[in-house]
Design a protein around this motif. Structure first.
Motif, PDB file in Angstrom:
ATOM      1  N   GLY A  97       0.810  -1.211   0.000  1.00 57.79           N
ATOM      2  CA  GLY A  97       0.000   0.000   0.000  1.00 57.79           C
ATOM      3  C   GLY A  97       0.843   1.260   0.000  1.00 57.79           C
ATOM      4  O   GLY A  97       1.864   1.339   0.680  1.00 57.79           O
ATOM      5  N   GLN A  98       0.418   2.233  -0.786  1.00 57.94           N
ATOM      6  CA  GLN A  98       1.093   3.523  -0.860  1.00 57.94           C
ATOM      7  C   GLN A  98       0.198   4.661  -0.373  1.00 57.94           C
ATOM      8  O   GLN A  98       0.682   5.730  -0.016  1.00 57.94           O
ATOM      9  N   THR A  99      -1.111   4.426  -0.384  1.00 55.63           N
ATOM     10  CA  THR A  99      -2.084   5.442   0.021  1.00 55.63           C
ATOM     11  C   THR A  99      -3.167   4.793   0.862  1.00 55.63           C
ATOM     12  O   THR A  99      -3.586   3.673   0.582  1.00 55.63           O
ATOM     13  N   LEU A 100      -3.598   5.519   1.883  1.00 51.70           N
ATOM     14  CA  LEU A 100      -4.744   5.106   2.686  1.00 51.70           C
ATOM     15  C   LEU A 100      -5.786   6.199   2.549  1.00 51.70           C
ATOM     16  O   LEU A 100      -5.465   7.383   2.687  1.00 51.70           O
ATOM     17  N   TRP A 101      -7.026   5.812   2.235  1.00 52.35           N
ATOM     18  CA  TRP A 101      -8.089   6.807   2.071  1.00 52.35           C
ATOM     19  C   TRP A 101      -9.329   6.346   2.813  1.00 52.35           C
ATOM     20  O   TRP A 101      -9.458   5.186   3.183  1.00 52.35           O
ATOM     21  N   LEU A 102     -10.247   7.294   3.013  1.00 46.99           N
ATOM     22  CA  LEU A 102     -11.532   6.971   3.632  1.00 46.99           C
ATOM     23  C   LEU A 102     -12.555   8.003   3.214  1.00 46.99           C
ATOM     24  O   LEU A 102     -12.225   9.117   2.822  1.00 46.99           O
ATOM     25  N   GLY A 103     -13.800   7.612   3.300  1.00 51.32           N
ATOM     26  CA  GLY A 103     -14.908   8.537   3.114  1.00 51.32           C
ATOM     27  C   GLY A 103     -15.596   8.730   4.452  1.00 51.32           C
ATOM     28  O   GLY A 103     -15.806   7.777   5.196  1.00 51.32           O
ATOM     29  N   SER A 104     -15.892   9.972   4.774  1.00 50.92           N
ATOM     30  CA  SER A 104     -16.570  10.285   6.029  1.00 50.92           C
ATOM     31  C   SER A 104     -17.785  11.141   5.718  1.00 50.92           C
ATOM     32  O   SER A 104     -17.651  12.309   5.348  1.00 50.92           O
ATOM     33  N   ASP A 105     -18.946  10.535   5.842  1.00 54.60           N
ATOM     34  CA  ASP A 105     -20.186  11.233   5.517  1.00 54.60           C
ATOM     35  C   ASP A 105     -20.453  12.377   6.482  1.00 54.60           C
ATOM     36  O   ASP A 105     -20.040  12.333   7.642  1.00 54.60           O
ATOM     37  N   GLU A 135     -19.903  15.619  16.345  1.00 56.06           N
ATOM     38  CA  GLU A 135     -18.944  14.527  16.483  1.00 56.06           C
ATOM     39  C   GLU A 135     -18.279  14.120  15.177  1.00 56.06           C
ATOM     40  O   GLU A 135     -17.699  13.045  15.098  1.00 56.06           O
ATOM     41  N   HIS A 136     -18.339  14.961  14.150  1.00 60.08           N
ATOM     42  CA  HIS A 136     -17.683  14.569  12.898  1.00 60.08           C
ATOM     43  C   HIS A 136     -16.205  14.304  13.175  1.00 60.08           C
ATOM     44  O   HIS A 136     -15.554  15.090  13.870  1.00 60.08           O
ATOM     45  N   PRO A 137     -15.648  13.193  12.667  1.00 59.11           N
ATOM     46  CA  PRO A 137     -14.281  12.791  13.016  1.00 59.11           C
ATOM     47  C   PRO A 137     -13.170  13.499  12.247  1.00 59.11           C
ATOM     48  O   PRO A 137     -12.006  13.096  12.323  1.00 59.11           O
ATOM     49  N   CYS A 138     -13.462  14.562  11.524  1.00 52.42           N
ATOM     50  CA  CYS A 138     -12.439  15.212  10.689  1.00 52.42           C
ATOM     51  C   CYS A 138     -11.204  15.611  11.489  1.00 52.42           C
ATOM     52  O   CYS A 138     -10.073  15.417  11.019  1.00 52.42           O
ATOM     53  N   ASP A 139     -11.363  16.168  12.676  1.00 55.82           N
ATOM     54  CA  ASP A 139     -10.203  16.594  13.465  1.00 55.82           C
ATOM     55  C   ASP A 139      -9.296  15.410  13.801  1.00 55.82           C
ATOM     56  O   ASP A 139      -8.071  15.530  13.767  1.00 55.82           O
ATOM     57  N   PHE A 140      -9.890  14.272  14.094  1.00 55.13           N
ATOM     58  CA  PHE A 140      -9.118  13.054  14.367  1.00 55.13           C
ATOM     59  C   PHE A 140      -8.280  12.678  13.148  1.00 55.13           C
ATOM     60  O   PHE A 140      -7.084  12.400  13.264  1.00 55.13           O
ATOM     61  N   TYR A 141      -8.906  12.695  11.975  1.00 57.91           N
ATOM     62  CA  TYR A 141      -8.170  12.326  10.769  1.00 57.91           C
ATOM     63  C   TYR A 141      -7.076  13.331  10.439  1.00 57.91           C
ATOM     64  O   TYR A 141      -5.977  12.947  10.031  1.00 57.91           O
ATOM     65  N   PHE A 142      -7.324  14.613  10.641  1.00 57.83           N
ATOM     66  CA  PHE A 142      -6.283  15.619  10.429  1.00 57.83           C
ATOM     67  C   PHE A 142      -5.094  15.366  11.357  1.00 57.83           C
ATOM     68  O   PHE A 142      -3.942  15.460  10.933  1.00 57.83           O
ATOM     69  N   LEU A 143      -5.355  15.043  12.617  1.00 58.74           N
ATOM     70  CA  LEU A 143      -4.276  14.760  13.567  1.00 58.74           C
ATOM     71  C   LEU A 143      -3.425  13.569  13.132  1.00 58.74           C
ATOM     72  O   LEU A 143      -2.235  13.504  13.445  1.00 58.74           O
ATOM     73  N   LEU A 144      -4.028  12.627  12.414  1.00 54.66           N
ATOM     74  CA  LEU A 144      -3.296  11.448  11.942  1.00 54.66           C
ATOM     75  C   LEU A 144      -2.618  11.674  10.601  1.00 54.66           C
ATOM     76  O   LEU A 144      -2.037  10.749  10.037  1.00 54.66           O
ATOM     77  N   GLY A 145      -2.699  12.901  10.080  1.00 51.97           N
ATOM     78  CA  GLY A 145      -1.993  13.219   8.846  1.00 51.97           C
ATOM     79  C   GLY A 145      -2.803  13.114   7.576  1.00 51.97           C
ATOM     80  O   GLY A 145      -2.254  13.241   6.478  1.00 51.97           O
ATOM     81  N   LYS A 160     -25.896  16.569   1.720  1.00 51.63           N
ATOM     82  CA  LYS A 160     -25.289  15.598   2.627  1.00 51.63           C
ATOM     83  C   LYS A 160     -24.145  14.879   1.908  1.00 51.63           C
ATOM     84  O   LYS A 160     -24.343  13.822   1.309  1.00 51.63           O
ATOM     85  N   PRO A 161     -22.942  15.453   1.976  1.00 46.68           N
ATOM     86  CA  PRO A 161     -21.819  14.927   1.195  1.00 46.68           C
ATOM     87  C   PRO A 161     -21.088  13.769   1.866  1.00 46.68           C
ATOM     88  O   PRO A 161     -21.227  13.523   3.060  1.00 46.68           O
ATOM     89  N   ASP A 162     -20.272  13.109   1.065  1.00 45.35           N
ATOM     90  CA  ASP A 162     -19.267  12.188   1.558  1.00 45.35           C
ATOM     91  C   ASP A 162     -17.945  12.913   1.342  1.00 45.35           C
ATOM     92  O   ASP A 162     -17.654  13.375   0.239  1.00 45.35           O
ATOM     93  N   ILE A 163     -17.162  13.051   2.392  1.00 47.16           N
ATOM     94  CA  ILE A 163     -15.896  13.783   2.345  1.00 47.16           C
ATOM     95  C   ILE A 163     -14.770  12.761   2.268  1.00 47.16           C
ATOM     96  O   ILE A 163     -14.706  11.843   3.086  1.00 47.16           O
ATOM     97  N   PHE A 164     -13.878  12.923   1.284  1.00 43.68           N
ATOM     98  CA  PHE A 164     -12.794  11.976   1.076  1.00 43.68           C
ATOM     99  C   PHE A 164     -11.497  12.501   1.706  1.00 43.68           C
ATOM    100  O   PHE A 164     -11.078  13.623   1.440  1.00 43.68           O
ATOM    101  N   PHE A 165     -10.890  11.678   2.539  1.00 44.90           N
ATOM    102  CA  PHE A 165      -9.619  11.971   3.190  1.00 44.90           C
ATOM    103  C   PHE A 165      -8.603  10.942   2.713  1.00 44.90           C
ATOM    104  O   PHE A 165      -8.947   9.782   2.482  1.00 44.90           O
TER     105      PHE A 165
END
Length: 169
Positions: A97-105, A135-145, A160-165
């Motif tokens: 793996g070279q990239t890790l991604w996720l969608g957060s609604d 409780e959106h987890p965006c801050d958690f994901y930002f802290l993890l890079g 109502k979007p899906d946000i890709f990180f």
């Protein structure tokens, strides 16, 4: 498997369309245990499941989707989620793996990307992203890079979007 399905259902109950019943939660856990995927569980001293992270290979294994990630409410803020994500990163790297991604609604209007028409200027909406409340987890994901790499407007209905990180491994 039953503990994990219960935790999945409990974690997302009322937060999104998925896993609002135990049957769908059980199916998700069963799917995640397929041989080509990664699943890691955190358990407490009583061997109760308190967290779970899953990984799904994409693009020939060069990209991995983090799906799902959950930590029991009473264990949040204690490093369980961070440890699970780091373990997934290490295992995905070992598999090429070279990239890790996720969608957060954002189905609950917790970020600036929700409740608006994103189509007028998607890049500006991403550039000006902010968490509004909840409780959106965006801050958690930002802290993890992780960084925001895109958005799917109206993925869960109008406004109502899906946000890709994503992040480089």
């Amino acid at each position: 498997m039953s503990q994990t399905a219960h935790l999945l259902h409990e974690t997302f109950l009322g937060r999104c369309e998925d896993w609002q019943d135990m049957d769908s939660a059980r199916r998700e856990v069963t799917d995640a245990l397929q041989e080509d995927r990664i699943s890691r569980f955190a358990v407490d001293a009583n061997n109760q499941v308190i967290g779970w992270v899953g990984g799904i290979p994409e693009y020939g294994g060069r990209v991995w989707e983090l799906h799902p990630l959950l930590v029991a409410r009473v264990w949040r803020g204690r490093g369980v989620g961070r440890a699970l994500v780091h373990e997934l990163e290490a295992l995905a790297r070992r598999r090429g793996g070279q990239t890790l991604w996720l969608g957060s609604d954002d189905e609950n209007n917790e970020t600036s990307l929700s409740g608006v028409d994103l189509y007028s200027d998607i890049p500006a909406a991403i550039r000006n992203f902010r968490k509004l409340w909840g409780e959106h987890p965006c801050d958690f994901y930002f802290l993890l890079g992780f960084c925001i790499t895109g958005v799917m407007p109206d993925a869960n209905g109008p406004g109502k979007p899906d946000i890709f990180f994503a992040k480089r491994l």
